[in-house]
Design a protein around this motif. Structure first.
Motif, mmCIF file in Angstrom:
data_model
loop_
_atom_site.group_PDB
_atom_site.id
_atom_site.type_symbol
_atom_site.label_atom_id
_atom_site.label_comp_id
_atom_site.label_asym_id
_atom_site.label_seq_id
_atom_site.Cartn_x
_atom_site.Cartn_y
_atom_site.Cartn_z
ATOM 1 N N ALA A 157 10.670 36.009 62.703
ATOM 2 C CA ALA A 157 11.397 37.283 62.778
ATOM 3 C C ALA A 157 11.409 37.974 61.422
ATOM 4 O O ALA A 157 11.308 39.202 61.336
ATOM 5 C CB ALA A 157 12.816 37.050 63.272
ATOM 6 N N HIS B 84 8.304 39.990 60.842
ATOM 7 C CA HIS B 84 8.033 41.124 61.717
ATOM 8 C C HIS B 84 8.242 42.445 60.982
ATOM 9 O O HIS B 84 9.182 42.595 60.191
ATOM 10 C CB HIS B 84 8.959 41.124 62.939
ATOM 11 N N TRP C 259 9.148 46.606 61.457
ATOM 12 C CA TRP C 259 10.154 47.250 62.310
ATOM 13 C C TRP C 259 9.612 47.538 63.705
ATOM 14 O O TRP C 259 10.346 47.433 64.696
ATOM 15 C CB TRP C 259 10.633 48.542 61.646
ATOM 16 N N THR D 88 7.597 45.784 65.562
ATOM 17 C CA THR D 88 7.713 44.573 66.383
ATOM 18 C C THR D 88 9.168 44.295 66.751
ATOM 19 O O THR D 88 9.482 43.933 67.888
ATOM 20 C CB THR D 88 7.121 43.371 65.633
ATOM 21 N N LYS D 89 10.061 44.474 65.775
ATOM 22 C CA LYS D 89 11.489 44.253 66.041
ATOM 23 C C LYS D 89 11.999 45.221 67.105
ATOM 24 O O LYS D 89 12.784 44.841 67.978
ATOM 25 C CB LYS D 89 12.291 44.410 64.745
ATOM 26 N N LEU E 65 16.310 37.929 64.973
ATOM 27 C CA LEU E 65 16.215 39.202 64.252
ATOM 28 C C LEU E 65 17.521 39.574 63.579
ATOM 29 O O LEU E 65 17.537 40.341 62.609
ATOM 30 C CB LEU E 65 15.798 40.330 65.207
ATOM 31 N N LEU F 280 19.437 47.047 62.721
ATOM 32 C CA LEU F 280 18.351 47.043 63.695
ATOM 33 C C LEU F 280 18.567 48.098 64.772
ATOM 34 O O LEU F 280 17.655 48.880 65.087
ATOM 35 C CB LEU F 280 18.225 45.647 64.330
ATOM 36 N N TRP G 169 16.453 51.549 65.364
ATOM 37 C CA TRP G 169 15.804 51.696 66.672
ATOM 38 C C TRP G 169 16.198 53.029 67.314
ATOM 39 O O TRP G 169 15.370 53.720 67.902
ATOM 40 C CB TRP G 169 16.178 50.525 67.571
#
Length: 482
Positions: free
Chosen positions: A311, A314, A316, A318-319, A385, A401, A405
């Motif tokens: 994690a 990774h 961003w 992929t997250k 994550l 996160l 997003w």
């Protein structure tokens, strides 16, 4: 658990000197092709012997010791053929120290540390033994016949009854029959197993599973050392793949391994009643012989460490994909997540860490929904994550996160204010340089230094507004903030 900590048993990194690089290149060109031919011949010979030996035997017959010519092949021909296979890939000499006990003296051999795919060789040193193997291995092509030939105690981590069945089988093979019509236990070889239950980098001994100790019989500890300057045998949760290790193994002129048989450990009455105490005491004896510490980690810790490590690697994008997959599985729309982070950013928290239960309540993940296989897999993929190095769930990581997003999802930077507010800043018109730097360190942990020009450009004044920060971020990182 720090990924590169000296006592992290689940991390292995190779360091190549100029000498090693030159050696690997030369061996790959001139020696490895010949070794591949030799190992192919050796494996083919071993596979043929195994197939012929177990051919025609039913599943029930394989649960009993082999008889007649099959028994002779298994015990007299099997070990030298297996040693020949390993000889072809560089195990020219295997040094042994101490004396291997007889089955009567010690029905069970406990071996540690378990660190390599090549540990299978240890079941053929001095004499053959009854290993413990994953149930799936018996169904693999080519390898399956060899596993059946060894007649291991099979165990599966996924089947509910597998552990108890395996434990009963270990007890049956280890204990001498008394006034019983079942005398097959006498014919089984010593049960040999790695009580750690998973591979590590040998920097410490992790927790021993109690399967080898529940029968309450004497055990012989066996310690394994790999005194090689270049360590290409260690197969950890995070590190080189097994395929790369096999190739590097073939590139070594010789690989050294040392097996030491320690004195038989006879359990006390208290240890017979308490397998965990028995296991811990034997582990301490083996750790002292190896001169390494003990740590209470398990296979599950290794899995979680691998997830957190991956994690952390990774980007961003992929997250965001992992978060979006979970959101779709549990019916979370962006507006609902925005309400969650808005609520969290305005709420004063005494600590950054939160429990799983609190997180599941926040995102509306009910027990019934979580019990579904696909949801559980997505949830377990998502958790690393937002976990810190110790595996605890970080509220800040969750807010970061989800906020980023939302920025990507809404093609706007407005949700970034939740991240800033969560750090305790209410006045969005006067953001200090320190607060902005902290914000950017959170968003770009691996390449924060590359943002120095952005910070210098924005802070021509002592403080900036949120709008100025937004414009700077959109111009600097169009992938996230647009």
């Amino acid at each position: 658990m720090d990924g590169k900590s000296d006592l992290n048993p689940f991390y292995h990194e190779l360091h190549y000197s100029t000498y090693q690089i030159v050696k690997i290149v030369l061996m790959s060109v001139f020696v490895v092709p010949l070794r591949l031919i030799a190992v192919t011949f050796a494996l083919s010979l071993g596979w043929l012997i195994c197939v012929l030996t177990v051919r025609g035997l039913t599943h029930e017959e394989l649960k009993k010791p082999l008889r007649g010519w099959r028994r002779w092949i298994q015990r007299e021909l099997g070990p030298p053929v297996a040693q020949f296979v390993f000889f072809t890939i560089g195990f020219l000499f295997i040094r042994t120290r101490g004396r291997r006990a007889t089955k009567k003296e010690a029905p069970i051999l406990t071996m540690a540390p378990h660190s390599s795919w090549t540990d299978a060789l240890l079941h053929f040193v001095d004499d053959i033994s009854s290993p413990v193997s994953r149930m799936d291995n018996a169904e693999l092509p080519i390898i399956g016949a060899m596993v059946k030939f060894l007649q291991p105690v099979c165990v599966s981590r996924d089947m509910a009854n597998s552990r108890s069945d395996s434990l009963n089988e270990i007890k049956r093979r280890a204990k001498q029959p008394e006034n019983s019509s079942d005398t097959s236990a006498i014919d089984w070889k010593q049960v040999a197993l790695f009580p750690e239950g998973t591979t590590t980098n040998r920097k410490c001994l992790i927790s021993f599973k109690t399967g080898a100790f529940q029968p309450g019989v004497p055990v012989q500890p066996v310690v394994v050392r790999w005194p090689n300057y270049f360590d290409c045998v260690t197969w950890a949760f995070v590190g080189p793949s097994v395929y790369k290790l096999i190739w590097l193994q073939m590139c070594q002129p010789i690989t050294f391994v040392e097996v030491e048989y320690l004195p038989v450990y006879i359990p006390s009455e208290e240890e017979k009643e308490n397998p965990t105490l028995f296991a811990n005491n034997v582990r301490q004896v083996m750790a002292s012989a190896l001169k390494i510490p003990v740590r209470n980690y398990s296979h599950r810790d290794g899995v979680q460490f691998r997830r957190r490590f991956l994690a952390s690697q990774h980007g961003w994008t992929t997250k965001f994909t992992i978060l979006e997959k979970l959101a779709q599985k549990i019916g979370l729309v962006p507006k609902m997540l925005e309400d969650v982070v808005k609520y969290l950013s305005q709420k004063q928290h005494s600590a950054d860490l939160i429990s799983r239960e609190y997180l599941e309540d926040l995102i509306g993940l009910e027990a019934e929904t979580k019990s579904k296989m696909d949801v559980r897999e997505s949830y377990e993929e998502f958790l690393p994550l937002i976990q810190n190095a110790e595996g605890a769930i970080s509220l800040q990581k969750f807010i970061v996160l989800v906020s980023l997003w939302l920025c990507k999802k809404q093609k706007a930077v407005e949700p970034l204010k939740y991240l800033i507010q969560a750090s305790g800043i209410d006045d969005m018109s006067q953001l200090s340089r320190t607060s902005v730097e902290n914000c950017l360190k959170t968003i770009f942990p691996s390449n924060f230094q590359s943002k120095s020009d952005l910070i210098a450009d924005m802070f021509k004044l002592n403080a900036i507004s949120f709008d100025r920060l937004k414009n700077g971020l959109i111009r600097d990182d169009n992938d996230i903030f647009s």
